[in-house]
Design an enzyme around this catalytic site. Structure first.
Site, PDB file in Angstrom:
ATOM      1  N   SER A  30       0.817  -1.217   0.000  1.00 37.08           N
ATOM      2  CA  SER A  30       0.000   0.000   0.000  1.00 37.08           C
ATOM      3  C   SER A  30       0.854   1.273   0.000  1.00 37.08           C
ATOM      4  O   SER A  30       1.659   1.488  -0.897  1.00 37.08           O
ATOM      5  CB  SER A  30      -0.942  -0.057   1.205  1.00 37.08           C
ATOM      6  OG  SER A  30      -1.844   1.016   1.220  1.00 37.08           O
TER       7      SER A  30
ATOM      8  N   LYS B  77      -0.250  -4.095  -3.590  1.00 34.49           N
ATOM      9  CA  LYS B  77      -1.579  -3.572  -3.260  1.00 34.49           C
ATOM     10  C   LYS B  77      -1.726  -2.191  -3.893  1.00 34.49           C
ATOM     11  O   LYS B  77      -1.227  -1.200  -3.368  1.00 34.49           O
ATOM     12  CB  LYS B  77      -1.792  -3.482  -1.752  1.00 34.49           C
ATOM     13  CG  LYS B  77      -3.179  -2.943  -1.368  1.00 34.49           C
ATOM     14  CD  LYS B  77      -3.333  -2.806   0.131  1.00 34.49           C
ATOM     15  CE  LYS B  77      -4.724  -2.282   0.508  1.00 34.49           C
ATOM     16  NZ  LYS B  77      -4.952  -0.892   0.100  1.00 34.49           N
TER      17      LYS B  77
ATOM     18  N   ASP C 129      10.627   5.476  -9.236  1.00 30.94           N
ATOM     19  CA  ASP C 129      10.240   6.129 -10.491  1.00 30.94           C
ATOM     20  C   ASP C 129      10.960   7.462 -10.696  1.00 30.94           C
ATOM     21  O   ASP C 129      11.183   7.893 -11.830  1.00 30.94           O
ATOM     22  CB  ASP C 129       8.731   6.356 -10.529  1.00 30.94           C
ATOM     23  CG  ASP C 129       7.956   5.090 -10.844  1.00 30.94           C
ATOM     24  OD1 ASP C 129       8.593   4.054 -11.119  1.00 30.94           O
ATOM     25  OD2 ASP C 129       6.709   5.119 -10.809  1.00 30.94           O
TER      26      ASP C 129
END
Length: 553
Positions: free
Chosen positions: A292, A317, A303
């Site tokens: 999560s 998740k 990223d």
């Protein structure tokens, strides 16, 4: 032109009619099935041989329905609202302790009172066996039942009676419950002259402030690089993930965005504050149970090419839940959208609506995942958690290690050791001697601990199959020789080098927690942590760190 407009008008009317027809059919199906459900329950209530409690039966139905939707959508009736509050805030009212069922006495034992908790301040100690709460005998009660008795409204007082090994008479304590906050950052400290370490346990309201304080404190202590440990972090509020990420990337950067069925749940989340440090090297430790919001942070930093991710592939998740009120003071935690991290990938791994033949949730095969790119052009993929930049496979522990760790005899040895040692070496430096371990092995041998190796079980299955197929007698000598080598003798199993090493580590960690609480246990675990070792090696090698954050050519 009139003909054109007429055709367009008829087309729009047709589309509207089809849409209205679909809505009408959907509403009819909904009402029909609700009517069927209601009628079945009425007949069950009227005709079933035993009397059924409406709350219980309807809750069965609700929970069964929600479990097939996804594992994160859940109903909380009024009497379970404390559980929801604890999950979202990390707070509850109680005494602050870890408990465990003690099979030998059919009672619950205090394993560790938390530091600065009502239990610890009252004098409760690890190893105390709970006899009664406010005069009510707790024999035969489960962990859950005892936990419910220990918890209550802040400010209320009760009497806890325990039996302590080495003390002849039971001990009683008057304890006043208070609000307990489980720390999001239970430990941080320097792990080398220039590297700071932060154990980030969970995301709860306000955790980004605690995390920020840890970073500032470590920089003041001389940290030139950071290790952020989010192994096992289950996530939590999405806004806190954005705040934590914001500490390391500039203002105005997109961290995460959500998409759902309704436009009202679609959102984009950007960093809004000036960062704390955009240059300090960062290594993030993750595991298969990192989930999560912890995946948002680790994924966003990956990223943005801002941190090296180390460890196992994370849980996956990629779903967002909101809390909705339901009648009679209950709440529904419902999945409303998927989240996407800066590269545009969604890392949701499981599809609970399309189950495998064995009942497990389906996953996206690696071959069908899509390629995305980090800010610097590195290739990353969607469909199944965050894949680390440096993969560290976890050690496979023998089954005897798990069996010993969960046994009563391990707890009894720890209790005995603590009674006999007023103090121990500092956390991170403590270790059991070979004589200590030999004492533990003797204690296990004299106890009723039994161990049935998984290899023995498989061997018996193979032997039965061989007898069934008529080839056992020909292979009997080989079977007997193999059985001898796979002997499940407990003492021999405890003395095998790998087993001995892992069991000693478990005992040492539990002993340290009795003296130095959870922060000490975390520090002790780092002593032989291969993920941390890998992180320190990478952070010490500036060129390797930079190469890991650059695309391959």
């Amino acid at each position: 032109m009139k003909k054109v407009f007429l055709v367009m008008g008829l087309g729009l009317l047709s589309a509207f009619h089809v849409s209205a027809q679909k809505d009408s059919n959907r509403n009819f199906e909904l009402l029909k099935n609700l009517e069927i459900f209601g009628d079945i329950y009425k007949q069950l209530d009227m005709l079933y041989v035993d009397t059924l409690a409406a709350d219980t039966v309807i809750e069965w139905g609700i929970n069964s329905m929600l479990q097939r939707v996804d594992p994160f959508t859940a109903y909380y009736p009024e009497n379970d609202m404390d559980e929801l509050k604890e999950m979202t805030t990390g707070k509850y009212a109680g005494i602050g302790s870890v408990i465990r069922y003690y099979k030998k006495e059919d009672r619950v034992m205090i394993i560790e009172p938390w530091e600065d908790s009502p239990a610890n301040e009252a004098g409760v100690r690890g190893g105390d066996i709970i006899l009664s709460i406010d005069g009510k005998d707790m024999k035969g009660k489960t962990n859950q039942e005892v936990s419910e008795k220990l918890r209550g409204d802040a400010g209320t007082t009760f009497e806890l009676t325990v039996r302590r090994a080495g003390v002849e008479e039971p001990l009683s304590f008057k304890i006043t419950r208070r609000n307990i906050t489980m720390p999001a950052v239970p430990y941080y400290g320097m792990v080398s002259d220039s590297v700071g370490y932060i154990y980030f346990d969970r995301f709860v309201s306000g955790c980004s402030r605690d995390f920020r304080r840890a970073v500032v404190a470590l920089k003041e202590q001389g940290a030139k690089a950071l290790v952020v440990d989010m192994r096992g972090n289950p996530g939590g509020p999405l806004n806190e993930a954005v705040e934590v990420t914001n500490l390391f990337i500039p203002r105005g950067q997109k961290v995460v965005y959500t998409k759902g069925k309704l436009a009202s749940v679609n959102s984009e989340h950007y960093t809004e504050k000036e960062p704390l440090d955009v240059n300090i090297p960062v290594a993030v430790l993750v595991s298969r149970s990192t989930a999560s919001s912890a995946e948002i942070v680790s994924g966003a930093l990956q990223d943005k090419d801002r941190a090296v991710i180390i460890g196992e592939r994370t849980y996956g998740k990629g779903l967002v839940q909101i809390i909705r009120e339901v009648p009679y003071h209950g709440s529904l935690k419902v999945t409303t959208s998927r989240y996407y991290i800066p590269s545009g990938r969604c890392i949701q791994a499981y599809d609970s609506r399309h189950l495998n033949p064995d009942g497990s949730a389906g996953t996206v095969p690696d071959s069908l995942t899509k390629v995305f790119y980090t800010a610097g052009g590195r290739e990353v993929r969607d469909g199944g958690g965050i894949q680390p930049d440096v993969v560290i496979e976890p050690d496979s522990l023998p089954s005897i290690v798990y069996d010993i760790a969960s046994s009563d005899v391990a707890i009894e040895y720890i209790n005995k050791y603590v009674r006999e040692h007023e103090s121990i070496a500092p956390a991170g430096e403590f270790s059991l001697t070979d004589e200590d371990y030999a004492d533990f092995v003797r204690m296990v041998a004299e106890s009723d601990f039994t161990y049935k190796s998984r290899t023995e079980e498989v061997m018996k299955l193979l032997e039965r199959a061989a007898r069934f197929e008529g080839c056992y007698e020909d292979a009997k000598p080989e079977f007997e020789a193999l059985a001898q080598k796979m002997n499940g003798d407990v003492t021999a199993g405890l003395e095998r080098p790998l087993n001995k090493k892992e069991i000693k580590l478990i005992l040492e960690n539990d002993i340290v927690s009795r003296y130095y609480f959870r922060r000490g246990a975390i520090r002790q675990q780092l002593k032989d942590d291969k993920d941390l070792k890998a992180a320190l090696e990478i952070l010490a090698d500036t060129e390797r760190y930079r190469k890991l954050l650059k695309p391959e050519k």
